[in-house]
Scaffold this motif. Structure first.
Motif, PDB file in Angstrom:
ATOM      1  N   ALA A   4       0.845  -1.193   0.000  1.00  0.00           N
ATOM      2  CA  ALA A   4       0.000   0.000   0.000  1.00  0.00           C
ATOM      3  C   ALA A   4       0.885   1.249   0.000  1.00  0.00           C
ATOM      4  CB  ALA A   4      -0.905   0.009   1.227  1.00  0.00           C
ATOM      5  N   ARG A   5       0.581   2.182  -0.883  1.00  0.00           N
ATOM      6  CA  ARG A   5       1.369   3.434  -0.929  1.00  0.00           C
ATOM      7  C   ARG A   5       1.085   4.224   0.348  1.00  0.00           C
ATOM      8  NH1 ARG A   5       4.215   5.849  -5.077  1.00  0.00           N
ATOM      9  NH2 ARG A   5       4.620   8.092  -4.851  1.00  0.00           N
ATOM     10  N   THR A   6       2.145   4.556   1.072  1.00  0.00           N
ATOM     11  CA  THR A   6       2.014   5.041   2.435  1.00  0.00           C
ATOM     12  C   THR A   6       3.139   6.015   2.764  1.00  0.00           C
ATOM     13  OG1 THR A   6       1.152   2.846   3.050  1.00  0.00           O
ATOM     14  CG2 THR A   6       1.791   4.288   4.855  1.00  0.00           C
ATOM     15  N   LEU A  30      11.826   2.914   6.535  1.00  0.00           N
ATOM     16  CA  LEU A  30      10.831   3.698   7.275  1.00  0.00           C
ATOM     17  C   LEU A  30      11.351   5.093   7.593  1.00  0.00           C
ATOM     18  CD1 LEU A  30       9.414   1.040   9.770  1.00  0.00           C
ATOM     19  CD2 LEU A  30       8.296   1.964   7.733  1.00  0.00           C
ATOM     20  N   GLN A  31      11.259   5.981   6.623  1.00  0.00           N
ATOM     21  CA  GLN A  31      11.701   7.360   6.769  1.00  0.00           C
ATOM     22  C   GLN A  31      10.549   8.293   6.408  1.00  0.00           C
ATOM     23  OE1 GLN A  31      14.708   8.125   7.965  1.00  0.00           O
ATOM     24  NE2 GLN A  31      15.237   5.943   8.077  1.00  0.00           N
ATOM     25  N   PRO A  32      10.431   9.429   7.101  1.00  0.00           N
ATOM     26  CA  PRO A  32       9.364  10.376   6.765  1.00  0.00           C
ATOM     27  C   PRO A  32       9.599  11.056   5.420  1.00  0.00           C
ATOM     28  CG  PRO A  32      10.846  11.350   8.374  1.00  0.00           C
ATOM     29  CD  PRO A  32      11.274   9.915   8.213  1.00  0.00           C
ATOM     30  N   PHE A  33       8.501  11.507   4.819  1.00  0.00           N
ATOM     31  CA  PHE A  33       8.506  12.306   3.592  1.00  0.00           C
ATOM     32  C   PHE A  33       8.953  11.529   2.358  1.00  0.00           C
ATOM     33  CE2 PHE A  33      10.113  15.122   7.130  1.00  0.00           C
ATOM     34  CZ  PHE A  33       8.844  15.468   7.561  1.00  0.00           C
ATOM     35  N   ARG A  34       9.082  10.215   2.473  1.00  0.00           N
ATOM     36  CA  ARG A  34       9.399   9.368   1.322  1.00  0.00           C
ATOM     37  C   ARG A  34       8.219   8.444   1.059  1.00  0.00           C
ATOM     38  NH1 ARG A  34      15.039   8.483   0.554  1.00  0.00           N
ATOM     39  NH2 ARG A  34      16.152  10.383   1.114  1.00  0.00           N
ATOM     40  N   PRO A  35       7.748   8.311  -0.173  1.00  0.00           N
ATOM     41  CA  PRO A  35       6.661   7.370  -0.454  1.00  0.00           C
ATOM     42  C   PRO A  35       7.129   5.932  -0.281  1.00  0.00           C
ATOM     43  CG  PRO A  35       7.519   8.281  -2.493  1.00  0.00           C
ATOM     44  CD  PRO A  35       8.198   9.018  -1.383  1.00  0.00           C
ATOM     45  N   LEU A  36       6.355   5.152   0.447  1.00  0.00           N
ATOM     46  CA  LEU A  36       6.712   3.773   0.746  1.00  0.00           C
ATOM     47  C   LEU A  36       5.631   2.824   0.271  1.00  0.00           C
ATOM     48  CD1 LEU A  36       7.829   4.318   4.455  1.00  0.00           C
ATOM     49  CD2 LEU A  36       9.319   4.237   2.435  1.00  0.00           C
ATOM     50  N   ALA A  89       6.365  -5.812   5.779  1.00  0.00           N
ATOM     51  CA  ALA A  89       7.353  -5.456   4.761  1.00  0.00           C
ATOM     52  C   ALA A  89       7.292  -3.956   4.501  1.00  0.00           C
ATOM     53  CB  ALA A  89       7.113  -6.223   3.465  1.00  0.00           C
ATOM     54  N   ALA A  90       8.435  -3.387   4.149  1.00  0.00           N
ATOM     55  CA  ALA A  90       8.521  -1.959   3.836  1.00  0.00           C
ATOM     56  C   ALA A  90       9.590  -1.740   2.780  1.00  0.00           C
ATOM     57  CB  ALA A  90       8.829  -1.145   5.087  1.00  0.00           C
ATOM     58  N   GLU A  91       9.228  -1.052   1.718  1.00  0.00           N
ATOM     59  CA  GLU A  91      10.200  -0.723   0.680  1.00  0.00           C
ATOM     60  C   GLU A  91       9.874   0.644   0.107  1.00  0.00           C
ATOM     61  OE1 GLU A  91       8.951  -2.774  -3.333  1.00  0.00           O
ATOM     62  OE2 GLU A  91       8.700  -4.228  -1.690  1.00  0.00           O
ATOM     63  N   SER A  92      10.875   1.282  -0.460  1.00  0.00           N
ATOM     64  CA  SER A  92      10.668   2.580  -1.086  1.00  0.00           C
ATOM     65  C   SER A  92       9.813   2.424  -2.335  1.00  0.00           C
ATOM     66  CB  SER A  92      12.013   3.221  -1.453  1.00  0.00           C
ATOM     67  OG  SER A  92      12.783   3.475  -0.296  1.00  0.00           O
ATOM     68  N   ALA A  93       8.892   3.372  -2.525  1.00  0.00           N
ATOM     69  CA  ALA A  93       8.029   3.321  -3.697  1.00  0.00           C
ATOM     70  C   ALA A  93       8.751   3.820  -4.945  1.00  0.00           C
ATOM     71  CB  ALA A  93       6.766   4.130  -3.457  1.00  0.00           C
TER      72      ALA A  93
END
Length: 246
Positions: A11-13, A55-61, A76-80
């Motif tokens: 999910a884009r987050t 998990l960093q702010p202001f970056r689409p994940l 799971a978490a990855e950069s969008a």
């Protein structure tokens, strides 16, 4: 009766805030386009073999999670994409946006249009010399999108269109804008309201008037709750004066 298991994939987050939980984990406050504001547990996120370094702010994940209840587990978490970081000079503005979302959004209510506005505002901050125009437009559209009904287009008492040459007083709540004398303290020009509605604020006088208006509107919605980023901005603004007077 147990709640049904939810599984969400990629999910884009955006991360709005995170805080430590126990020895190696994080509680993550996030804003997902299709799921709204939510809380996630990131187990082991602070450990030496963390899977959640993205998990960093202001970056689409792109986040995946599963679980029952109001705080599922992040899986799971990855950069969008390769979106660049905010410049250091714009970080406080970014955290201000995040704090508004944390204070004003209800968990679990999807707001895809607001998500797009937030993402677009971050993009404007990356390329802007001044954050002021983008912040004022974001504030006004945020209140409209979440149902606070800030109507910049019509006079509250007559229903007629706001006139550029007229001046108005803002009445919080359902009242909106009523006609005022041009010299009346606290009055705001109709031209400023029209520019704010169009997202085209220009000039320092217009920005000052819009800032005062949006502060009043947000204070009404916040119902006395403080904004930490406002206090930080005031402290930073006063620091040079303290240095000079020291």
């Amino acid at each position: 009766m147990s709640r049904s298991l939810q599984r969400v994939q990629l999910a884009r987050t955006y991360v709005l805030h995170q805080r430590p939980f126990r020895d190696t984990s994080l509680i993550v406050e996030a804003f997902a386009r299709e799921h709204g504001r939510l809380t996630l547990f990131a187990h082991g996120a602070r450990g030496p073999r963390s899977r959640f370094t993205a998990l960093q702010p202001f970056r689409p994940l792109l986040l995946s999670w599963s679980g029952r209840g109001e705080a599922p587990t992040l899986s799971a978490a990855e950069s969008a994409d390769a979106t660049p970081a905010l410049a250091a000079t714009q970080l406080l503005s970014g955290f201000y946006l995040n704090e508004l979302l944390l204070k004003l959004l209800t968990r679990g209510d999807p707001h895809p249009e607001l998500f797009d506005l937030y993402e677009g505002t971050l993009g404007e901050l990356r390329g802007a010399a001044s954050a002021e125009p983008a912040l004022r437009v974001f504030e006004a559209r945020l209140l409209s999108l979440i149902g606070y009904g800030l109507n910049l287009a019509a006079e509250a008492d007559t229903g007629k269109a706001v006139r550029a040459e007229a001046y108005y007083h803002f009445r919080p709540g359902v009242h909106g804008f009523v006609v005022a004398e041009p010299a009346a303290p606290g009055s705001i020009a109709g031209q400023v309201l029209q520019e704010l509605a169009r997202g085209e604020l220009r000039g320092e006088p217009q920005l000052r008037a819009a800032r005062a208006l949006m502060r009043a509107a947000l204070d009404h919605c916040l119902e006395g709750r403080e904004l930490a980023t406002r206090n930080m901005a005031r402290s930073l603004a006063s620091y040079p004066r303290k240095q000079r007077s020291g």
